[in-house]
Design an enzyme around this catalytic site. Structure first.
Site, PDB file in Angstrom:
ATOM      1  N   THR A 128       0.857  -1.261   0.055  1.00 28.57           N
ATOM      2  CA  THR A 128      -0.203   0.113  -0.235  1.00 28.57           C
ATOM      3  C   THR A 128       0.563   1.025  -0.262  1.00 28.57           C
ATOM      4  OG1 THR A 128      -2.028  -1.557   1.244  1.00 28.57           O
ATOM      5  CG2 THR A 128      -1.615   1.201   0.960  1.00 28.57           C
ATOM      6  N   SER A 179      -7.339  -0.153  -6.868  1.00 32.15           N
ATOM      7  CA  SER A 179      -6.738  -0.461  -5.126  1.00 32.15           C
ATOM      8  C   SER A 179      -5.922  -1.066  -5.443  1.00 32.15           C
ATOM      9  CB  SER A 179      -7.563  -2.034  -4.241  1.00 32.15           C
ATOM     10  OG  SER A 179      -6.917  -2.664  -3.374  1.00 32.15           O
ATOM     11  N   ASN A 226      -4.658  -3.493  -4.185  1.00 28.22           N
ATOM     12  CA  ASN A 226      -4.241  -5.292  -3.642  1.00 28.22           C
ATOM     13  C   ASN A 226      -4.660  -5.566  -5.962  1.00 28.22           C
ATOM     14  OD1 ASN A 226      -4.134  -5.589  -1.549  1.00 28.22           O
ATOM     15  ND2 ASN A 226      -6.410  -5.392  -0.947  1.00 28.22           N
ATOM     16  N   THR A 231      32.305 -40.275 -13.627  1.00 27.88           N
ATOM     17  CA  THR A 231      31.300 -40.436 -13.224  1.00 27.88           C
ATOM     18  C   THR A 231      31.567 -39.896 -11.512  1.00 27.88           C
ATOM     19  OG1 THR A 231      31.104 -42.708 -13.146  1.00 27.88           O
ATOM     20  CG2 THR A 231      29.524 -41.657 -15.122  1.00 27.88           C
ATOM     21  N   SER A 284      45.820 -14.709  -3.947  1.00 29.62           N
ATOM     22  CA  SER A 284      46.431 -14.490  -2.636  1.00 29.62           C
ATOM     23  C   SER A 284      47.234 -13.872  -2.261  1.00 29.62           C
ATOM     24  CB  SER A 284      47.052 -16.058  -2.247  1.00 29.62           C
ATOM     25  OG  SER A 284      47.884 -16.177  -1.373  1.00 29.62           O
ATOM     26  N   SER A 285      47.234 -14.040  -1.271  1.00 27.80           N
ATOM     27  CA  SER A 285      46.930 -12.015   0.030  1.00 27.80           C
ATOM     28  C   SER A 285      49.089 -12.920   0.240  1.00 27.80           C
ATOM     29  CB  SER A 285      46.842 -11.893   1.540  1.00 27.80           C
ATOM     30  OG  SER A 285      46.200 -12.593   1.708  1.00 27.80           O
ATOM     31  N   LYS A 299      49.496 -17.588  -7.016  1.00 27.85           N
ATOM     32  CA  LYS A 299      48.273 -18.575  -7.030  1.00 27.85           C
ATOM     33  C   LYS A 299      47.234 -17.282  -7.012  1.00 27.85           C
ATOM     34  CE  LYS A 299      45.691 -20.933  -3.761  1.00 27.85           C
ATOM     35  NZ  LYS A 299      44.364 -20.730  -3.891  1.00 27.85           N
TER      36      LYS A 299
END
Length: 469
Positions: A103, A142, A144, A189, A320-321, A326
């Site tokens: 509303t 409305s 709705n 698989t 990576s840090s 990497k």
């Protein structure tokens, strides 16, 4: 009317409210802003557009029915068109988490359109005797029926973008399938060696599953096109002319270009959120399958020295840090995370749909928020995956072939020629000694070198072939 930084005083059924003088919105919107300081997120551009289109169509139909005079109807329609075009987006500050059924957002639109129409007519904002948010802009409507119709229109409009990026993803996958059509590799698989295939077959399968998702989305979207516009409060059509529902839907369809249809039973349609549940379920399906695709990419590119290392994903940032050199599969990883959020949104939508009571489901704001978030995030994720990952994938062809030749999975291809028991013995020896399957078969004289070359050719191992009697 006042200047910027000052307020104007508006009055609603609960009393006086101070509204910024420069605002196009009014008392209801201001109350909602104060009542719901929750997420800080407002409705999307496409939703506001859809709501503007509905108000535009309503003004046209109300004029046609003789309920609005020409000048007022034209001003409301023009103001609503400006809302649809995005000229007044900054006037929609209401949080997506708000009063049940939406509303507050419907009234936000009514107030903005009324005040802009007043301005177009040469009057001050807030002069509601001349153009009223409820009496004129919301005429024959409305929350709705207007709000859920706006959600449906916006969903279909946003879906077009998701479908476009999914088709682009399918094209990118099929292009890679063609590039890799002659790359022999090992199929797996349960993460164990299975039988040979081509990398092209693997990517073509990913393209095919994307195509299936596109088809399911298109099918489910047809449910979204059925609207309850004109049902007003609970679907009985109170305060609307008998002809209004069909006229309003026809007008909205003409304005949007969408194949909208009027629900056959508006009392049923008003509280029903089943179409959103179905649609969200398909979005979840897309997310699940997209996440599985990304899992595959991460596995196939794992390594580079100590993993499968069959394909290389584009390096887009350091990984990576602490570990120099990497590089991580960050694009598939972020798509995985988006998928998890979409799956969570589906549960939110499911619970909100279940929470409906009697003639209305007041949880539609969270349903719409979750659907729009899923659509937006999936669209962005798919685009990112195609542009920053799929198109840049390369293959380690020699490594793929070496793994095929070293795998005991090759023995499956010779079963029709030497039988399951003999093939099992070969596999057992190959596994125990590390010797190649080919070498053991030749040593045991189970097949000639010529026959073995024919049976173990890529063409023979990656497609059906006639079996000898």
């Amino acid at each position: 009317m006042g200047t910027k930084g000052q307020d104007r005083i508006e009055r609603d059924s609960m009393g006086e409210v101070a509204v910024p003088a420069e605002a196009y919105y009014g008392a209801s919107t201001r109350r909602a802003v104060l009542n719901f300081p929750l997420s800080g997120q407002c409705f999307s551009r496409r939703f506001i557009r859809a709501l503007g289109l509905i108000k535009w169509g309503a003004a046209v139909v109300n004029r046609r029915l003789g309920l609005l005079d020409d000048r007022l109807a034209e001003a409301i329609a023009e103001a609503a068109r400006e809302v649809a075009e995005g000229r007044l987006d900054d006037q929609f500050p209401v949080d997506v988490f708000q009063t049940g059924s939406g509303t507050s957002t419907n009234m936000n639109a009514n107030e903005v359109i009324a005040n802009r129409a007043l301005e177009l007519l040469g009057h001050d904002r807030g002069d509601y005797d001349r153009c009223h948010p409820n009496n004129h802009v919301n005429l024959s409507q409305s929350t709705n029926d207007a709000y859920p119709t706006a959600v449906r229109v916006a969903v279909v409009l946003e879906l077009a973008e998701l479908l476009a990026v999914l088709r682009d993803l399918e094209d990118a996958l099929r292009s890679k399938a063609a590039d890799f059509s002659d790359i022999l590799k090992m199929g797996r698989t349960q993460l164990q060696d299975a039988v040979p295939m081509t990398l092209g077959q693997e990517f073509d399968a990913l393209a095919a599953t994307t195509d299936e998702d596109i088809a399911r989305l298109e099918e489910t979207a047809r449910l979204i096109l059925e609207v309850n516009l004109g049902g007003t409060a609970i679907g009985t059509g109170i305060n609307a002319a008998p002809s209004y529902p069909q006229l309003a839907v026809n007008e909205l369809a003409a304005i949007t270009g969408l194949e909208l249809v009027l629900a056959p039973n508006l009392v049923e349609a008003t509280p029903d959120t089943g179409a959103f549940v179905s649609f969200s379920g398909v979005l979840k399906r897309v997310a699940v399958k997209l996440s599985k695709l990304c899992n595959d990419l991460r596995l196939l590119s794992s390594g580079p020295r100590c993993g499968l290392n069959e394909i290389n994903l584009p390096a887009v940032q350091p990984g990576s840090s602490i570990m120099p050199g990497k590089v991580n599969p960050v694009i598939p990883e972020v798509v995985n995370q988006v998928a998890f959020q979409v799956i969570g949104n589906d549960l939110t939508i499911t619970m909100a749909a279940e929470a409906g009571q009697l003639q209305l489901n007041v949880m539609e704001p969270i349903i719409s928020f979750a659907i729009f978030e899923s659509l937006d995030m999936l669209t962005a994720a798919v685009r990112t995956l195609s542009d920053r990952c799929i198109r840049g994938i390369t293959v380690n062809a020699e490594h793929c072939r070496e793994m095929v030749e070293a795998s005991i999975g090759l023995v499956t291809a010779v079963v029709p020629a030497i039988g399951y028991e003999a093939a099992s013995e070969v596999a057992k020896e190959a596994l125990g000694t590390g010797r190649p399957v080919r070498e053991i078969i030749l040593e045991r004289r189970l097949l000639s070198g010529e026959d073995l070359d024919r049976i173990l050719s890529p063409e023979a191992m990656t497609a059906p072939r006639p079996l000898s009697g």
